[in-house]
Design an enzyme around this catalytic site. Structure first.
Site, PDB file in Angstrom:
ATOM      1  N   SER A  31       0.831  -1.209   0.000  1.00  0.00           N
ATOM      2  CA  SER A  31       0.000   0.000   0.000  1.00  0.00           C
ATOM      3  C   SER A  31       0.862   1.253   0.000  1.00  0.00           C
ATOM      4  O   SER A  31       0.441   2.312  -0.488  1.00  0.00           O
ATOM      5  CB  SER A  31      -0.923  -0.003   1.216  1.00  0.00           C
ATOM      6  OG  SER A  31      -1.795  -1.098   1.193  1.00  0.00           O
ATOM      7  N   GLY A 114      -5.734   5.653  10.522  1.00  0.00           N
ATOM      8  CA  GLY A 114      -5.766   4.199  10.434  1.00  0.00           C
ATOM      9  C   GLY A 114      -7.181   3.677  10.497  1.00  0.00           C
ATOM     10  O   GLY A 114      -7.488   2.638   9.918  1.00  0.00           O
ATOM     11  N   LEU A 178      -6.909  -2.414  -5.342  1.00  0.00           N
ATOM     12  CA  LEU A 178      -7.048  -3.559  -4.452  1.00  0.00           C
ATOM     13  C   LEU A 178      -7.233  -3.119  -3.007  1.00  0.00           C
ATOM     14  O   LEU A 178      -6.480  -2.284  -2.507  1.00  0.00           O
ATOM     15  CB  LEU A 178      -5.826  -4.475  -4.557  1.00  0.00           C
ATOM     16  CG  LEU A 178      -5.648  -5.195  -5.884  1.00  0.00           C
ATOM     17  CD1 LEU A 178      -4.348  -5.977  -5.887  1.00  0.00           C
ATOM     18  CD2 LEU A 178      -6.833  -6.129  -6.153  1.00  0.00           C
ATOM     19  N   SER A 334     -31.609  24.352  19.844  1.00  0.00           N
ATOM     20  CA  SER A 334     -31.910  23.422  20.924  1.00  0.00           C
ATOM     21  C   SER A 334     -30.751  23.292  21.909  1.00  0.00           C
ATOM     22  O   SER A 334     -30.956  23.267  23.123  1.00  0.00           O
ATOM     23  CB  SER A 334     -32.254  22.038  20.351  1.00  0.00           C
ATOM     24  OG  SER A 334     -33.470  22.073  19.649  1.00  0.00           O
ATOM     25  N   GLU A 355     -22.737  14.385  12.072  1.00  0.00           N
ATOM     26  CA  GLU A 355     -22.068  14.352  13.378  1.00  0.00           C
ATOM     27  C   GLU A 355     -20.627  13.867  13.293  1.00  0.00           C
ATOM     28  O   GLU A 355     -19.781  14.274  14.099  1.00  0.00           O
ATOM     29  CB  GLU A 355     -22.857  13.459  14.346  1.00  0.00           C
ATOM     30  CG  GLU A 355     -24.176  14.059  14.809  1.00  0.00           C
ATOM     31  CD  GLU A 355     -25.308  13.866  13.822  1.00  0.00           C
ATOM     32  OE1 GLU A 355     -26.366  14.527  13.985  1.00  0.00           O
ATOM     33  OE2 GLU A 355     -25.159  13.050  12.880  1.00  0.00           O
ATOM     34  N   ARG A 462     -32.836  19.348  28.797  1.00  0.00           N
ATOM     35  CA  ARG A 462     -33.753  20.177  28.030  1.00  0.00           C
ATOM     36  C   ARG A 462     -34.621  21.081  28.914  1.00  0.00           C
ATOM     37  O   ARG A 462     -34.810  22.256  28.602  1.00  0.00           O
ATOM     38  CB  ARG A 462     -34.648  19.263  27.195  1.00  0.00           C
ATOM     39  CG  ARG A 462     -35.709  19.994  26.390  1.00  0.00           C
ATOM     40  CD  ARG A 462     -36.594  18.987  25.661  1.00  0.00           C
ATOM     41  NE  ARG A 462     -37.464  19.614  24.691  1.00  0.00           N
ATOM     42  CZ  ARG A 462     -38.294  18.925  23.908  1.00  0.00           C
ATOM     43  NH1 ARG A 462     -38.344  17.604  23.995  1.00  0.00           N
ATOM     44  NH2 ARG A 462     -39.074  19.552  23.046  1.00  0.00           N
TER      45      ARG A 462
END
Length: 615
Positions: A31, A114, A178, A334, A355, A462
């Protein structure tokens, strides 16, 4: 360097990658070999970096998203003179800085990689810092593999980079066909990647990744493109240069069988050293404090939601510190991050409903010296758990805030209720987990988070809740507050956040019945105040934890761990959310889950009755 020299440098990088993996007996040399020409040209002609001053504000940033190709990165460091040959051959050994996947143990590595699909999202955060905050013309280069383009987080980053017009960001895509177990989804179809990236508004350049002249021209084109990010899509060959492994399946993640023959085929060991371009002079703009911090103050008896106190405290902190930035997942009305956005719009970043990108951008901003606060619903942060895990590996100091926690949010139902967040964040190494119960406590903890190391998490609620502490009260991280106590206490109720108020109500009822109860506000869930808990256990003999969270991994487990050092374990009873809630009012939710004042009172009565029967 001339083309021939660049080709020689690429061969040197391949040889060193083979040597490093051979010395370790493991690693990913094939790689690394596919991207060697890309790395050589980038290092010799385009990267502007002072390896003697990794903290230089003008340095380009290089993120190796395909972190398994670390031998290539380390070979580049050798060529730059930052790492010597002796250290290169310590690759993957115990105590070596050259780990299997790069981490910031090396001063030139900003973030650990990684876990695939994270490099580009973090690079977006770095590029945002350069473009919108630092106003320094450093470039962010992200070297990715083609396999990781299947990750959804990559496309969150692709869309965000285009929306923000990050022309200081270049993705170098190593398309070697690959993956780990065989061909990738699109193989060598460069146009498949180009079409998708272009659809998001990216400029793309398709090249032969082993033609150093084409690579050089493409990186120059990327640097000269204005108004949008660029992806250089390079066709490469895995294991390029060694016939025994080139474009061969089954060779991933293994050292070459005959390294000496491979090195000879690549032309032998070379020792060229490169004078990497120095960055331009640059000045850090954000190392300024504009004045003293004046936190919002609330009167005892007022009713204020802790999410509101978070937003107001963060806005105040932003006025005192110009290194504080805020990120929002399109729920700022919120979470109350909107208060910061209104007062400090230049340091507010809207990440929308993404997120993973939210957390990654926070990490990227941290690497550039900023103090990020990223907020969304507590339930939705679970989607970004892998990014939070890798932030800890990166030693990143990021502050994450989860609002709308627990069943106490009421009618919205279970999909919106953060019930696993405390367990998730407690499991992160080095993390701090805070759960305030009133507005003044929240404000103090928001300010304290700015100077904490590693990942910090603040859980907010909340609904409006009574203010029980004065504005001058101190709340050290790792501490707790004893709200009711006497020498006659039969049970100690340990609570945090919403359940503190339920515990106080229950204690008042029980006192009238002749059952004195101690109440501890364990606002610091990690680190936990073991001393206070052990004292309470010694005095009462019984602890009752109550939490608006699953019973696994939350407050109850944090309390239990305070007695895991071998000392006698007190009687410990846990009340938490064991059901799957449905829509109901907050009061109905707390009762249905068995964590309201009535449930606490009933549990204490049962404990006291059992203690009388079985002294």
């Amino acid at each position: 360097m001339q083309d021939e020299q660049l080709t020689e440098l690429a061969q040197q990088l391949r040889v060193d990658a083979v040597r490093a993996a051979d010395a370790a007996g493991s690693g990913h040399p094939t790689s690394s070999m596919s991207a060697a020409d890309l790395g050589a040209v980038l290092l010799a002609h385009h990267l502007r970096y002072d390896f003697g001053r990794p903290e230089h504000p003008g340095n380009d940033r290089l993120v190796l998203s395909k972190g398994h190709a670390s031998p290539l990165l380390y070979a580049m460091y050798v060529a730059a003179g930052a790492v010597d040959d002796e250290e290169l051959l310590t690759f993957r050994r115990h105590g070596s800085r050259l780990e299997g996947h790069p981490t910031p143990r090396l001063p030139w590595v900003d973030v650990a990689t990684g876990s695939l699909g994270q490099g580009l999202p973090v690079g977006v955060g770095m590029a945002l810092a350069g473009k919108r905050l630092d106003q320094i013309p450093y470039r962010v280069w992200v070297l990715s593999g083609d396999s990781e383009m299947a990750e959804g987080s990559v496309w969150e980053a692709v869309e965000h980079a285009s929306f923000e017009r990050l022309d200081n960001l270049t993705l170098i895509l190593d398309v070697n066909r690959l993956g780990q177990r065989g061909p990738t989804r699109f193989g060598w179809d460069l146009d498949a990647y180009a079409r998708r990236l272009q659809a998001f508004g990216w400029h793309t350049v398709e090249i032969d990744g082993h033609d150093v002249r084409a690579v050089d021209d493409a990186l120059s084109e990327a640097a000269g493109t204005v108004g949008r990010p660029t992806a250089v899509i390079a066709r490469t060959e895995k294991g390029h240069g060694v016939a025994a492994v080139a474009d061969q399946e089954g060779k991933h993640g293994k050292p070459l069988a005959d390294a000496s023959d491979a090195i000879a085929e690549l032309g032998g060991v070379r020792t060229a050293r490169i004078e990497v371009q120095q960055p331009p002079a640059a000045q850090v703009l954000h190392e300024r404090h504009t004045g003293g911090l004046t936190l919002p103050a609330y009167d005892v008896g007022d009713k204020v939601a802790t999410r509101t106190a978070y937003g107001q405290a963060l806005a105040a902190l932003g006025s005192a510190r110009t290194d504080v930035v805020a990120l929002d997942g399109e729920v700022g009305d919120s979470t109350r991050t909107e208060y910061f956005a209104k007062e400090h719009p230049g340091r507010h970043f809207q990440c929308y409903i993404a997120e993973q990108q939210l957390v990654a951008a926070a990490v990227g901003l941290f690497t550039r010296g900023y103090v990020p606060y990223a907020a969304t619903f507590a339930a939705f942060l679970t989607r970004a758990h892998d990014f939070i895990r890798m932030a800890a590996v990166s030693r990143a100091s990021v502050n994450l805030v989860g609002s709308h926690a627990g069943v106490a949010i009421g009618q919205d139902g279970p999909s919106q209720m953060g019930l696993e967040d405390l367990a998730m964040f407690r499991s992160v190494p080095g993390s701090t987990v805070l759960y305030p119960c009133d507005a003044n406590q929240t404000a103090r903890l928001v300010a304290a988070m700015a100077d904490l190391p590693n990942v910090s998490y603040l859980r907010t609620s909340r609904s409006d809740m009574p203010v029980i502490y004065g504005p001058e009260e101190d709340f050290p991280v790792g501490g707790s507050k004893v709200l009711r106590a006497s020498h006659r206490d039969r049970v100690c109720v340990v609570a945090a956040g919403v359940t503190v108020h339920e515990a106080l109500t229950a204690a008042a009822v029980l006192e009238r019945e002749g059952i004195p109860v101690r109440v501890v506000d364990l606002y610091s869930v990690k680190p936990v105040d073991a001393g206070a808990l052990q004292s309470a256990a010694n005095d009462t003999g019984c602890l009752l934890t109550v939490e608006d969270h699953r019973t696994e991994g939350g407050l109850g487990d944090a309390v239990a761990e305070a007695f895991s050092d071998g000392r006698p374990m007190p009687r410990l009873i846990r009340l938490g959310v064991r059901n799957i809630p449905a829509s109901a009012t907050p009061a109905e939710q707390l009762h249905a889950s068995g964590i309201d004042a009535e449930s606490i009172s009933a549990a204490v009565r049962l404990l006291v009755a059992e203690a009388m029967v079985h002294p």
